[in-house]
Design a protein around this motif. Structure first.
Motif, PDB file in Angstrom:
ATOM      1  N   HIS A   1       0.794  -1.227   0.000  1.00  0.00           N
ATOM      2  CA  HIS A   1       0.000   0.000   0.000  1.00  0.00           C
ATOM      3  C   HIS A   1       0.826   1.277   0.000  1.00  0.00           C
ATOM      4  CE1 HIS A   1      -3.816  -2.031   0.338  1.00  0.00           C
ATOM      5  NE2 HIS A   1      -3.355  -2.755   1.338  1.00  0.00           N
ATOM      6  N   GLN A   2       2.175   1.156  -0.013  1.00  0.00           N
ATOM      7  CA  GLN A   2       2.975   2.369  -0.041  1.00  0.00           C
ATOM      8  C   GLN A   2       2.703   3.189  -1.301  1.00  0.00           C
ATOM      9  OE1 GLN A   2       6.962   0.957   0.619  1.00  0.00           O
ATOM     10  NE2 GLN A   2       6.839   1.210   2.823  1.00  0.00           N
ATOM     11  N   ALA A   3       2.476   2.487  -2.417  1.00  0.00           N
ATOM     12  CA  ALA A   3       2.168   3.221  -3.652  1.00  0.00           C
ATOM     13  C   ALA A   3       0.844   3.971  -3.528  1.00  0.00           C
ATOM     14  CB  ALA A   3       2.121   2.261  -4.832  1.00  0.00           C
ATOM     15  N   THR A   4      -0.158   3.335  -2.933  1.00  0.00           N
ATOM     16  CA  THR A   4      -1.454   3.995  -2.798  1.00  0.00           C
ATOM     17  C   THR A   4      -1.382   5.138  -1.795  1.00  0.00           C
ATOM     18  OG1 THR A   4      -2.200   2.472  -1.058  1.00  0.00           O
ATOM     19  CG2 THR A   4      -2.643   1.845  -3.329  1.00  0.00           C
ATOM     20  N   SER A   5      -0.502   5.023  -0.791  1.00  0.00           N
ATOM     21  CA  SER A   5      -0.425   6.084   0.212  1.00  0.00           C
ATOM     22  C   SER A   5       0.138   7.371  -0.368  1.00  0.00           C
ATOM     23  CB  SER A   5       0.439   5.626   1.400  1.00  0.00           C
ATOM     24  OG  SER A   5       1.785   5.451   0.993  1.00  0.00           O
ATOM     25  N   VAL A   6       0.828   7.268  -1.503  1.00  0.00           N
ATOM     26  CA  VAL A   6       1.360   8.458  -2.174  1.00  0.00           C
ATOM     27  C   VAL A   6       0.476   8.858  -3.351  1.00  0.00           C
ATOM     28  CG1 VAL A   6       3.290   9.414  -3.479  1.00  0.00           C
ATOM     29  CG2 VAL A   6       3.731   7.951  -1.501  1.00  0.00           C
ATOM     30  N   GLY A   7       0.143   7.876  -4.195  1.00  0.00           N
ATOM     31  CA  GLY A   7      -0.590   8.178  -5.414  1.00  0.00           C
ATOM     32  C   GLY A   7      -2.027   8.602  -5.185  1.00  0.00           C
ATOM     33  N   LEU A   8      -2.734   7.890  -4.301  1.00  0.00           N
ATOM     34  CA  LEU A   8      -4.146   8.210  -4.094  1.00  0.00           C
ATOM     35  C   LEU A   8      -4.367   9.573  -3.439  1.00  0.00           C
ATOM     36  CD1 LEU A   8      -5.758   4.780  -3.118  1.00  0.00           C
ATOM     37  CD2 LEU A   8      -6.008   6.060  -5.236  1.00  0.00           C
ATOM     38  N   PRO A   9      -3.615   9.962  -2.412  1.00  0.00           N
ATOM     39  CA  PRO A   9      -3.842  11.315  -1.861  1.00  0.00           C
ATOM     40  C   PRO A   9      -3.629  12.412  -2.883  1.00  0.00           C
ATOM     41  CG  PRO A   9      -2.575   9.988  -0.316  1.00  0.00           C
ATOM     42  CD  PRO A   9      -2.643   9.210  -1.594  1.00  0.00           C
ATOM     43  N   ARG A  10      -2.671  12.215  -3.799  1.00  0.00           N
ATOM     44  CA  ARG A  10      -2.413  13.240  -4.810  1.00  0.00           C
ATOM     45  C   ARG A  10      -3.533  13.313  -5.847  1.00  0.00           C
ATOM     46  NH1 ARG A  10       4.072  12.520  -6.229  1.00  0.00           N
ATOM     47  NH2 ARG A  10       4.871  13.209  -4.199  1.00  0.00           N
ATOM     48  N   SER A  11      -4.217  12.172  -6.058  1.00  0.00           N
ATOM     49  CA  SER A  11      -5.236  12.153  -7.107  1.00  0.00           C
ATOM     50  C   SER A  11      -6.642  12.365  -6.572  1.00  0.00           C
ATOM     51  CB  SER A  11      -5.169  10.828  -7.886  1.00  0.00           C
ATOM     52  OG  SER A  11      -5.338   9.737  -7.001  1.00  0.00           O
ATOM     53  N   ILE A  12      -6.975  11.725  -5.436  1.00  0.00           N
ATOM     54  CA  ILE A  12      -8.348  11.858  -4.924  1.00  0.00           C
ATOM     55  C   ILE A  12      -8.397  12.403  -3.503  1.00  0.00           C
ATOM     56  CG2 ILE A  12      -9.146   9.956  -6.387  1.00  0.00           C
ATOM     57  CD1 ILE A  12      -9.213   8.161  -3.937  1.00  0.00           C
ATOM     58  N   GLY A  13      -7.228  12.616  -2.888  1.00  0.00           N
ATOM     59  CA  GLY A  13      -7.204  13.266  -1.582  1.00  0.00           C
ATOM     60  C   GLY A  13      -7.238  12.335  -0.390  1.00  0.00           C
ATOM     61  N   ILE A  14      -7.293  11.036  -0.615  1.00  0.00           N
ATOM     62  CA  ILE A  14      -7.323  10.092   0.502  1.00  0.00           C
ATOM     63  C   ILE A  14      -6.507   8.858   0.107  1.00  0.00           C
ATOM     64  CG2 ILE A  14      -9.462   8.972  -0.277  1.00  0.00           C
ATOM     65  CD1 ILE A  14     -10.212   8.634   2.679  1.00  0.00           C
ATOM     66  N   GLY A  15      -5.823   8.264   1.085  1.00  0.00           N
ATOM     67  CA  GLY A  15      -4.885   7.196   0.778  1.00  0.00           C
ATOM     68  C   GLY A  15      -5.451   5.803   0.793  1.00  0.00           C
ATOM     69  N   LYS A  16      -6.754   5.678   0.778  1.00  0.00           N
ATOM     70  CA  LYS A  16      -7.368   4.346   0.722  1.00  0.00           C
ATOM     71  C   LYS A  16      -8.764   4.485   0.133  1.00  0.00           C
ATOM     72  CE  LYS A  16      -8.947   4.723   5.520  1.00  0.00           C
ATOM     73  NZ  LYS A  16      -8.958   4.085   6.845  1.00  0.00           N
ATOM     74  N   GLY A  17      -9.516   3.423   0.154  1.00  0.00           N
ATOM     75  CA  GLY A  17     -10.858   3.472  -0.402  1.00  0.00           C
ATOM     76  C   GLY A  17     -11.720   4.529   0.265  1.00  0.00           C
ATOM     77  N   THR A  18     -12.583   5.150  -0.501  1.00  0.00           N
ATOM     78  CA  THR A  18     -13.399   6.243   0.028  1.00  0.00           C
ATOM     79  C   THR A  18     -14.676   5.751   0.695  1.00  0.00           C
ATOM     80  OG1 THR A  18     -14.463   6.473  -2.138  1.00  0.00           O
ATOM     81  CG2 THR A  18     -12.541   7.855  -1.706  1.00  0.00           C
ATOM     82  N   VAL A  19     -14.888   4.440   0.692  1.00  0.00           N
ATOM     83  CA  VAL A  19     -16.097   3.883   1.300  1.00  0.00           C
ATOM     84  C   VAL A  19     -15.778   3.418   2.718  1.00  0.00           C
ATOM     85  CG1 VAL A  19     -17.852   2.080   1.131  1.00  0.00           C
ATOM     86  CG2 VAL A  19     -16.949   3.139  -0.943  1.00  0.00           C
ATOM     87  N   SER A  20     -16.576   3.842   3.683  1.00  0.00           N
ATOM     88  CA  SER A  20     -16.383   3.398   5.061  1.00  0.00           C
ATOM     89  C   SER A  20     -17.295   2.203   5.340  1.00  0.00           C
ATOM     90  CB  SER A  20     -16.707   4.530   6.043  1.00  0.00           C
ATOM     91  OG  SER A  20     -18.102   4.821   6.013  1.00  0.00           O
ATOM     92  N   LEU A  21     -16.995   1.488   6.393  1.00  0.00           N
ATOM     93  CA  LEU A  21     -17.793   0.311   6.734  1.00  0.00           C
ATOM     94  C   LEU A  21     -19.247   0.697   7.020  1.00  0.00           C
ATOM     95  CD1 LEU A  21     -17.451  -2.740   7.141  1.00  0.00           C
ATOM     96  CD2 LEU A  21     -17.022  -2.290   9.565  1.00  0.00           C
ATOM     97  N   GLU A  22     -19.444   1.868   7.617  1.00  0.00           N
ATOM     98  CA  GLU A  22     -20.802   2.306   7.950  1.00  0.00           C
ATOM     99  C   GLU A  22     -21.637   2.579   6.702  1.00  0.00           C
ATOM    100  OE1 GLU A  22     -18.053   3.390   9.394  1.00  0.00           O
ATOM    101  OE2 GLU A  22     -18.379   2.298  11.269  1.00  0.00           O
ATOM    102  N   ASP A  23     -20.974   2.887   5.579  1.00  0.00           N
ATOM    103  CA  ASP A  23     -21.713   3.152   4.345  1.00  0.00           C
ATOM    104  C   ASP A  23     -22.559   1.954   3.926  1.00  0.00           C
ATOM    105  OD1 ASP A  23     -20.723   5.716   4.128  1.00  0.00           O
ATOM    106  OD2 ASP A  23     -19.037   5.133   2.855  1.00  0.00           O
ATOM    107  N   PHE A  24     -22.082   0.746   4.260  1.00  0.00           N
ATOM    108  CA  PHE A  24     -22.808  -0.446   3.847  1.00  0.00           C
ATOM    109  C   PHE A  24     -24.145  -0.582   4.583  1.00  0.00           C
ATOM    110  CE2 PHE A  24     -18.552  -1.433   2.405  1.00  0.00           C
ATOM    111  CZ  PHE A  24     -18.776  -2.087   1.211  1.00  0.00           C
TER     112      PHE A  24
END
Length: 230
Positions: free
Chosen positions: A188-211
């Protein structure tokens, strides 16, 4: 497109259902192959339970425990690999050179079982040979004392227990470093850098409560029964 595909041990064409009785059969085969038949049910029923243990390969959310079976097919297999009764003894290594083992797949190597002794490579015979624990620890200490703390990488598997990982990181910090990546953060090191730069958060944007509030979940590209989506 060519139909010629590389043969991978343990992987074969399957045209049946991806869950249901097929998954139960695959789990039963894994249990019979790896574990003691009488101990296996009690072990599996403790998986992801409040009075049991976390699945070693699981991303199952620890929210509420309302089911007796809190694991998927892949989780059951991960437990059987950890609780296997198979053992890789010094006699096994005496009969198999490292060059021979190098040609085996990960699937085949894991199928042999768990190590019983510390092992040391002998270049003359191209085999691993057993050594005493004191000798193994002395060798580890000798190498560590010759390195600066940050020159050492304390890599751990994501399948290591929380207790083992906790003790391991204490040892590394006592030595003077926090350099202990595991397979999860290396993935996940790649996502921790790439995702914040592209969508602003370093992991999936869905939380468990959303389900709890959604009306439709579309799962594409994976089989949650055997490869649970994280």
């Amino acid at each position: 497109m060519s139909n010629n595909r590389r043969a991978v041990p343990g992987i074969r064409h399957y045209a049946g259902p991806a869950g249901g009785w097929g998954a139960l059969k695959a789990t039963a085969i894994a249990v019979r192959t790896q574990m003691d038949t009488f101990d296996a049910p009690a072990t599996l029923l403790r998986t992801n339970q409040p009075d049991g243990f976390d699945c070693p390969g699981c991303a199952w959310p620890d929210k509420e425990h309302k089911s007796t079976f809190q694991f998927c097919e892949n989780g059951a297999k991960a437990v059987t690999w950890e609780a296997t009764t198979k053992r890789v003894t010094p006699e096994f290594f005496a009969e198999h050179t490292v060059s021979t083992l190098w040609s085996k797949s990960d699937f085949e190597l894991e199928g042999y079982g768990r190590l019983t002794h510390p092992m040391k490579y002998d270049p003359q015979s191209d085999t691993f040979r057993p050594v005493a624990w004191d000798e193994a620890f002395a060798r580890i200490g000798e190498v560590l004392r010759g390195l600066a703390p940050d020159e050492v990488e304390f890599y751990t598997s994501g399948r290591a227990s929380n207790e083992a990982a906790f003790l391991y990181q204490l040892f590394a910090r006592q030595l003077g470093t926090n350099n202990f990546p595991d397979c999860s953060n290396m993935c996940h090191q790649a996502t921790s850098v790439g995702l914040p730069r592209s969508i602003g958060i370093g992991k999936g944007t869905v939380s468990l409560e959303d389900f709890d509030h959604t009306e439709l979940v579309i799962s594409i590209g994976h089989n949650p029964g055997t490869n649970h989506p994280r």
